[in-house]
Design an enzyme around this catalytic site. Structure first.
Site, PDB file in Angstrom:
ATOM      1  N   GLU B 117       0.895  -1.156   0.000  1.00  0.00           N
ATOM      2  CA  GLU B 117       0.000   0.000   0.000  1.00  0.00           C
ATOM      3  C   GLU B 117       0.936   1.210   0.000  1.00  0.00           C
ATOM      4  O   GLU B 117       1.676   1.426   0.955  1.00  0.00           O
ATOM      5  CB  GLU B 117      -0.909  -0.075   1.217  1.00  0.00           C
ATOM      6  CG  GLU B 117      -2.075   0.879   1.125  1.00  0.00           C
ATOM      7  CD  GLU B 117      -1.655   2.268   1.524  1.00  0.00           C
ATOM      8  OE1 GLU B 117      -1.140   3.003   0.657  1.00  0.00           O
ATOM      9  OE2 GLU B 117      -1.825   2.603   2.687  1.00  0.00           O
ATOM     10  N   CYS B 154      -2.162   8.214   4.531  1.00  0.00           N
ATOM     11  CA  CYS B 154      -2.162   7.737   3.144  1.00  0.00           C
ATOM     12  C   CYS B 154      -3.321   8.349   2.371  1.00  0.00           C
ATOM     13  O   CYS B 154      -3.256   8.503   1.157  1.00  0.00           O
ATOM     14  CB  CYS B 154      -2.357   6.228   3.065  1.00  0.00           C
ATOM     15  SG  CYS B 154      -1.611   5.269   4.366  1.00  0.00           S
TER      16      CYS B 154
END
Lengths: 357, 357
Positions: B117, B154
């Site tokens: 990720e 993120c």
């Protein structure tokens, strides 16, 4: 996802090629498909593509959903998987070719998933009580399974593991008799026939390997081969577990159940593993199953793995090198998952959501 | 599958590190876990590992199910993903580090999946009616979302796309006012702070980029930055869509709805995309949604993407480079799927099947 590239199998011009399982799964997932036609059957590929084009015209679907490219050596396939618009690849074929394309997919600026089905030797483990009670029957059944379609199945059971002794002898004799009764078969392509001859030579040259039967191959005609080797020698020679695509069987005569477990630990990823067992074999099977579950996409009992059913529970995949993507299957309804991507909608007004939600 | 290697996030020492989501998903799937502790918080990692060890002792679980390795530069991580027993990798971190480990995983003799990720800029698209009706409110909300945790999420929304004009001016003023009211924040590590300063310089140097506000950063202390650029200039400079990890926002002033769609076509894979829309924006939203669905793992309307809920419907993933594996999510119950492999049991006697079947 977007456009998917499909490389069909040489051995299934219909079921797993231009309009085969991969194409169906990708179209069902809403992805346009570009098929790289297999050089083993360009004419069949063209006819199938024409049928698809006719269906596209009849149903009014956008013609861009399907394309067939043919010809070229490796360059066409290479360029196809490197094309920036291609989002995923379905492949059925050899370990060598598959790994080369897998590497190209992983090395792209934007890596894409490569769903390669690369075959395996599909070992069968024949437990002692089953060998005693039905060794002859299993041997005859194996001969039939091993030579179906001249052995040109990904799920062809190339290795039989059995405890050395009189039951193994009876099993071997039955397999030999079965294989001897098979007429000469023509292999699908010159390339497959040549690779089969190479495989026969490689196995025959293995340390401790004895040939039981096999009368040679000429041109495209293949005869079945049967070899036998001890568990110790098999374990010492990694090459004996490499796939030989064709009707070649190896009987691995192990010392005991322990060594059978050693074999199960040593094998690479497989599409299938098979147990032949009787009621009293269950303790031995219970010890083997947890090892085999780690190694295969499909586990069978008292049957033969050649042939698959397209159904919800089918898994035609397995750990590498059987396939490049252990969570995926190329046969069965789960195959669509390879070409889908989950999307989460948070607070999107309901009249903007996709119709199906 | 077997043992899974987990590389936790620098920005989530608890929720996404030693005992975080990846570890939980892998353990839930029955896979032992080897965590590479993040160098940003070795002490926290050690304390959490001790808690896990205590739980292992208290519950009698095999101690091999969990290990923590700490220290080293890149060498420890490299060796971990290359270890033949490791079967899959969960990673949260930078595009550069993640891609390097992804490449190692793909190059192994037996390739293994890398679930990385890698973050994204999480663009927001502010449609005209929403901009007119609530531009000030959205601007203020954006400032709050952008500076939460000093922008170290993120899912931090780094880019706002809005049609140039008075509504964009009002939106910008509100965002500027909101950002100006944020006190100095301390970033998690010297490395993140240094990378943030580099990112600020990179954006500031872009052709046609104007600084709206930003008072500099010193040591680990970061101040928010706000820039503005035309749609034409943004489209011409690919670097303006690279993530800057920290409280930096870029307002992309587009000419019209058409150019907003061009931006949507041009963006790379994202964890999230957000639409701000009012009732009368629906036709514009209908044109944008099919483009954004291709680009993101999570689509939001009239809210901000920072923060996620661990629930069944969550997708914390998206097309590359947001993640390396488009079908996977690292947050939510679907995350367990990354570490499971389907196995098909054919004719296996029912008393030999796994208990749960």
């Amino acid at each position: 996802l977007g456009p998917v590239a499909v490389f069909g199998a040489s051995n299934f011009p219909l079921a797993f090629s231009v309009a085969g399982g991969d194409t169906a799964a990708a179209l069902a997932a809403g992805c346009p498909v570009v098929v790289k036609g297999h050089s083993a059957h360009p004419g069949t590929g063209e006819i199938v593509a024409q049928a698809i084009d006719a269906a596209i015209k009849a149903t009014g679907v956008h013609p861009g959903v399907f394309s067939l490219v043919q010809g070229g050596k490796r360059d066409i396939g290479t360029r196809l998987v490197q094309h920036p618009l291609i989002r995923a690849v379905g492949f059925t074929g050899s370990l060598g070719g598959g790994r080369a394309l897998f590497d190209l997919c992983a090395q792209r600026d934007e890596p894409i998933p490569f769903f390669g089905e690369l075959g395996s030797v599909n070992p069968m483990f024949i437990l002692p009580r089953a060998a005693a009670a039905r060794g002859v029957e299993i041997g005859a059944g194996w001969a039939t399974s091993l030579t179906m379609g001249a052995g040109q199945f990904c799920t062809n059971p190339g290795i039989a593991v059995i405890i050395a002794g009189p039951d193994a002898d009876a099993f071997q004799s039955a397999a030999e008799a079965g294989l001897s009764s098979v007429d000469d078969q023509t292999m699908l392509t010159d390339g497959i026939a040549a690779a089969y001859r190479d495989g026969v030579s490689r196995v025959a040259a293995g340390t401790g390997v004895s040939k039981v039967m096999g009368t040679g191959c000429d041109g495209r005609v293949s005869a079945p081969y049967l070899f036998t080797v001890s568990g110790d020698d098999w374990l010492a020679d990694h090459k004996l577990q490499e796939e030989v695509f064709g009707p070649l069987g190896i009987i691995v005569r192990v010392k005991d159940i322990e060594q059978m477990q050693q074999i199960a630990r040593a094998i690479e990823g497989q599409l299938t593993c098979t147990l032949h067992l009787d009621e009293d074999d269950k303790p031995a099977a219970q010890a083997l199953l947890p090892l085999l579950e780690r190694k295969a996409g499909r586990l069978l009992a008292n049957s033969f793995p050649t042939g698959v059913e397209v159904c919800d529970s089918m898994v035609h995949g397995g750990p590498y090198p059987a396939s490049t993507n252990f969570g995926a299957t190329s046969v069965g309804t789960l195959s669509i998952r390879r070409f889908l991507r989950p999307v989460c909608y948070q607070d999107i007004p309901s009249d903007l959501l996709p119709e199906k939600l």
